[in-house]
Motif scaffolding. Structure first.
Motif, short mmCIF file in Angstrom:
data_model
loop_
_atom_site.label_atom_id
_atom_site.label_comp_id
_atom_site.label_asym_id
_atom_site.label_seq_id
_atom_site.Cartn_x
_atom_site.Cartn_y
_atom_site.Cartn_z
N LYS A 73 0.86 -1.39 0.20
CA LYS A 73 0.21 -0.36 -0.30
C LYS A 73 0.53 1.73 0.12
O LYS A 73 0.65 2.02 -0.80
CB LYS A 73 -0.87 0.45 1.39
CG LYS A 73 -2.21 -1.56 1.89
CD LYS A 73 -2.93 -1.19 2.74
CE LYS A 73 -1.69 -1.30 4.01
NZ LYS A 73 -1.23 -2.69 4.27
N SER A 74 1.56 1.33 0.82
CA SER A 74 2.68 2.08 0.95
C SER A 74 3.63 2.77 -0.32
O SER A 74 4.03 4.18 -0.84
CB SER A 74 3.63 1.87 2.44
OG SER A 74 3.02 2.19 3.42
N THR A 75 3.86 1.40 -0.49
CA THR A 75 4.87 1.63 -2.18
C THR A 75 3.91 2.06 -3.35
O THR A 75 4.39 2.73 -4.18
CB THR A 75 5.15 0.49 -2.35
OG1 THR A 75 6.39 -0.17 -1.21
CG2 THR A 75 6.08 0.07 -3.74
N GLY A 114 8.04 -1.82 3.65
CA GLY A 114 9.30 -1.85 4.51
C GLY A 114 8.52 -3.97 4.20
O GLY A 114 7.39 -3.90 4.50
N THR A 130 4.31 -2.03 8.84
CA THR A 130 5.39 -0.90 8.72
C THR A 130 4.54 0.24 9.20
O THR A 130 4.30 1.23 10.33
CB THR A 130 5.68 -0.51 7.44
OG1 THR A 130 6.56 -1.69 6.89
CG2 THR A 130 7.12 0.60 7.66
N THR A 131 3.53 0.05 8.31
CA THR A 131 2.18 1.59 8.39
C THR A 131 0.55 1.14 9.73
O THR A 131 0.88 -0.38 10.24
CB THR A 131 1.73 2.16 7.14
OG1 THR A 131 2.43 2.08 6.04
CG2 THR A 131 0.71 2.78 7.09
N ARG A 142 2.96 -6.58 -6.79
CA ARG A 142 3.44 -7.87 -6.62
C ARG A 142 4.02 -8.39 -8.52
O ARG A 142 4.08 -9.84 -7.87
CB ARG A 142 3.81 -8.48 -5.73
CG ARG A 142 4.04 -7.85 -4.37
CD ARG A 142 3.58 -8.58 -3.12
NE ARG A 142 4.20 -7.90 -1.72
CZ ARG A 142 5.77 -8.21 -1.61
NH1 ARG A 142 6.51 -9.18 -2.41
NH2 ARG A 142 6.12 -7.32 -0.57
P1 GTP Z 1 1.93 -1.96 6.09
O1 GTP Z 1 2.07 -1.08 6.26
O2 GTP Z 1 3.00 -2.64 6.68
O3 GTP Z 1 1.07 -2.71 5.69
O4 GTP Z 1 2.70 -2.86 4.89
P2 GTP Z 1 2.58 -2.22 3.10
O5 GTP Z 1 1.02 -2.79 2.37
O6 GTP Z 1 2.24 -0.32 3.04
O7 GTP Z 1 3.64 -2.61 2.31
P3 GTP Z 1 5.03 -1.87 1.48
O8 GTP Z 1 4.76 -1.02 0.75
O9 GTP Z 1 5.36 -1.38 3.23
O10 GTP Z 1 5.62 -3.05 0.05
C1 GTP Z 1 6.03 -3.96 1.87
C2 GTP Z 1 7.34 -4.34 1.15
O11 GTP Z 1 6.73 -5.43 -0.63
C3 GTP Z 1 8.83 -3.74 0.60
O12 GTP Z 1 9.27 -4.30 1.18
C4 GTP Z 1 8.43 -3.58 -0.83
O13 GTP Z 1 9.44 -2.77 -1.31
C5 GTP Z 1 7.58 -4.55 -1.00
N1 GTP Z 1 6.92 -4.95 -2.15
C6 GTP Z 1 6.42 -3.67 -3.02
N2 GTP Z 1 5.41 -3.55 -3.78
C7 GTP Z 1 5.93 -4.86 -4.57
C8 GTP Z 1 6.14 -4.73 -5.96
O14 GTP Z 1 5.12 -5.26 -6.81
N3 GTP Z 1 6.67 -5.97 -5.64
C9 GTP Z 1 7.96 -6.26 -4.67
N4 GTP Z 1 8.59 -7.28 -5.29
N5 GTP Z 1 8.11 -6.00 -4.52
C10 GTP Z 1 7.39 -4.61 -3.38
#
Ligand code: GTP
Ligand code: MG
Length: 420
Positions: free
Chosen positions: A94-96, A110, A114-115, A243
């Motif tokens: 989500k954050s990415t 990460g 994380t969030t 991903r």
């Molecule tokens: P929380 O805040 O913990 O709920 O997670 P989030 O959904 O915000 O995920 P976040 O963006 O922190 O990504 C989690 C991990 O996945 C990070 O290490 C990112 O670099 C990785 N990541 C995010 N998008 C992709 C993708 O499209 N491909 C790959 N291979 N890794 C990804």
């Protein structure tokens, strides 16, 4: 303004998001004009009520109340924005995704959870970003993603609490166009998402469900949106199967997996949420890699070349899918925000104008009646005068005749006297 948001070649130039800012500008102008009209009417009514025309004082009060309402709406319009909320399970990206849309790594992302609270990213005219915790006015200066992580750590923040991150508009066109992006903790970290919906979703224009293409859409994710749909009729939901770069590891299953995800996503949007047709649903599902998009955009911003060879196979298709998503997303966001946010103001504005009109008509009617009665009185007085003057004229004539007669008589007598 052109200089900031609409400069040719800037991403905002042809964006559908501009419809919102243009509508907002127009509505602002209309309400400013209404404001001055009502102000004028108020002072007019006050002026005439002090003697010229007997105006009901309640009317003056009524106009003043309307004036207050117009002020209130103008303030609301200024604060109106387009809101998009991102949901999904922990680590789905989500954050990415938000960082990719902001064109830089602004939110912490990460491995692991994380969030840990809601983060609302909004634009500021300041040159540097800052964060503010819910219920506090203390500003934490934010220069980089690490300073945001620092600001967020330390004291405990509950999952449903909000941190507002004001980020320079000059750095991102979405923020320049009044878009607010809300990041959330993983949907799976709490069983109680009702508060989330009440606090953050009721005024959202678009929802983005960030799913993990490596697994299937989870019941927790679906349930959440069922709850949203029970409170908001026809929510606009986009699904990003993130991903998707991982699928390149198993190219032989890629198309099969894609079809499977697509079928389930469409079933969910079209049948389960039952908000949109299958054709519309097709425009709401994408297969992307937020990580790749972020890297690509960061390089593009710096003017560095991007070599597709450094990414897993299918990179260009994933990039293209993300760009299509961004375009569709902007269209839906702008359309929904104009409809939901401005329709209400327009209706209220119309009501006020209608009320003002009937009110001024009442004053006009009073004035006309008064003028008519005054006219009647004038005419009556004129005819009395006329009568009086005719009367005087005839008296005068009579008198003149009498005097003449008397004079003649006197003269005759004098003449006779002389003769004698
Ligand atoms: P929380 O805040 O913990 O709920 O997670 P989030 O959904 O915000 O995920 P976040 O963006 O922190 O990504 C989690 C991990 O996945 C990070 O290490 C990112 O670099 C990785 N990541 C995010 N998008 C992709 C993708 O499209 N491909 C790959 N291979 N890794 C990804
Ligand atoms: Mg996150």
């Amino acid at each position: 303004e052109e200089h900031i948001a609409g400069a040719k070649g800037s991403p905002g130039a042809g964006s559908p998001l501009r419809i919102f800012s243009q509508a907002k500008k127009k509505i602002n102008e209309i309400f400013a004009e209404l404001d001055s009209q009502v102000k004028e009417s108020t002072s007019f009514l006050q002026r005439i009520s002090s003697g010229i025309i007997p105006v009901d004082l309640n009317l003056v009060e009524d106009v003043q109340k309307r004036h207050g309402k117009i002020r209130g709406i103008s303030e609301m319009v200024k604060r109106d924005h387009m809101k998009v909320v991102f949901f999904g399970r922990t680590s789905n990206g989500k954050s990415t995704v938000i960082n990719a849309m902001l064109r830089d790594r602004i939110l912490p992302s990460g491995i692991g959870h994380t969030t840990n609270c809601f983060i609302q990213v909004e634009g500021t005219d300041d040159v540097e970003g800052y964060a503010m915790k819910e219920g506090s006015t203390e500003r934490y200066g934010i220069k980089s993603v690490t300073s945001l992580s620092h600001a967020l750590s330390g004291e405990h923040l509950s999952e449903e609490s909000l941190v507002r991150l004001a980020w320079p508009k000059s750095k991102c066109f979405l923020l320049r166009e009044d878009v607010v992006l809300v990041d959330s903790p993983g949907i799976d970290v709490t069983p109680d998402t009702d508060t989330w919906i009440d606090k953050y979703c009721l005024d959202a224009d678009v929802f983005v469900l960030v799913a993990n293409a490596e697994s299937t859409l989870m019941q927790a994710e679906k349930n959440f949106f069922h709850k949203v749909a029970s409170k908001l009729s026809k929510p606009n939901v986009f699904i990003l199967n993130n991903r998707w770069d991982a699928s390149a590891n198993e190219p032989e299953y890629m198309e099969e997996v894609r079809q499977q995800h697509l079928a389930r996503n469409l079933e969910f949007l079209n049948k389960e949420l039952a908000g949109i047709s299958r054709e519309q649903a097709l425009e709401r599902v994408y297969f992307v890699s937020a990580k790749e998009v972020l890297l690509t955009y960061q390089k593009r911003e710096k003017g560095e070349p991007v070599n597709p060879g450094m990414f897993p196979e299918g990179y260009l298709m994933r990039m293209q899918d993300f760009e299509t998503f961004e375009r569709k997303f902007q269209e839906t966001l702008s359309e929904s925000a104009v409809r939901t946010k401005f329709e209400h103001h327009t209706t209220q504005g119309k009501e006020i104008v209608k009320g003002m009109r009937s009110l001024l008509e009442t004053v006009f009617d009073t004035a006309s009646t008064l003028r008519n009665t005054q006219g009647d009185e004038k005419r009556r007085q004129e005819s009395v005068l006329q009568m009086k003057s005719t009367h005087y004229q005839s008296l005068k004539n009579e008198y003149k005749e009498k005097v003449d007669g008397l004079c003649r008589k006197a003269a005759e007598e004098i003449v006779r006297g002389f003769k004698e």
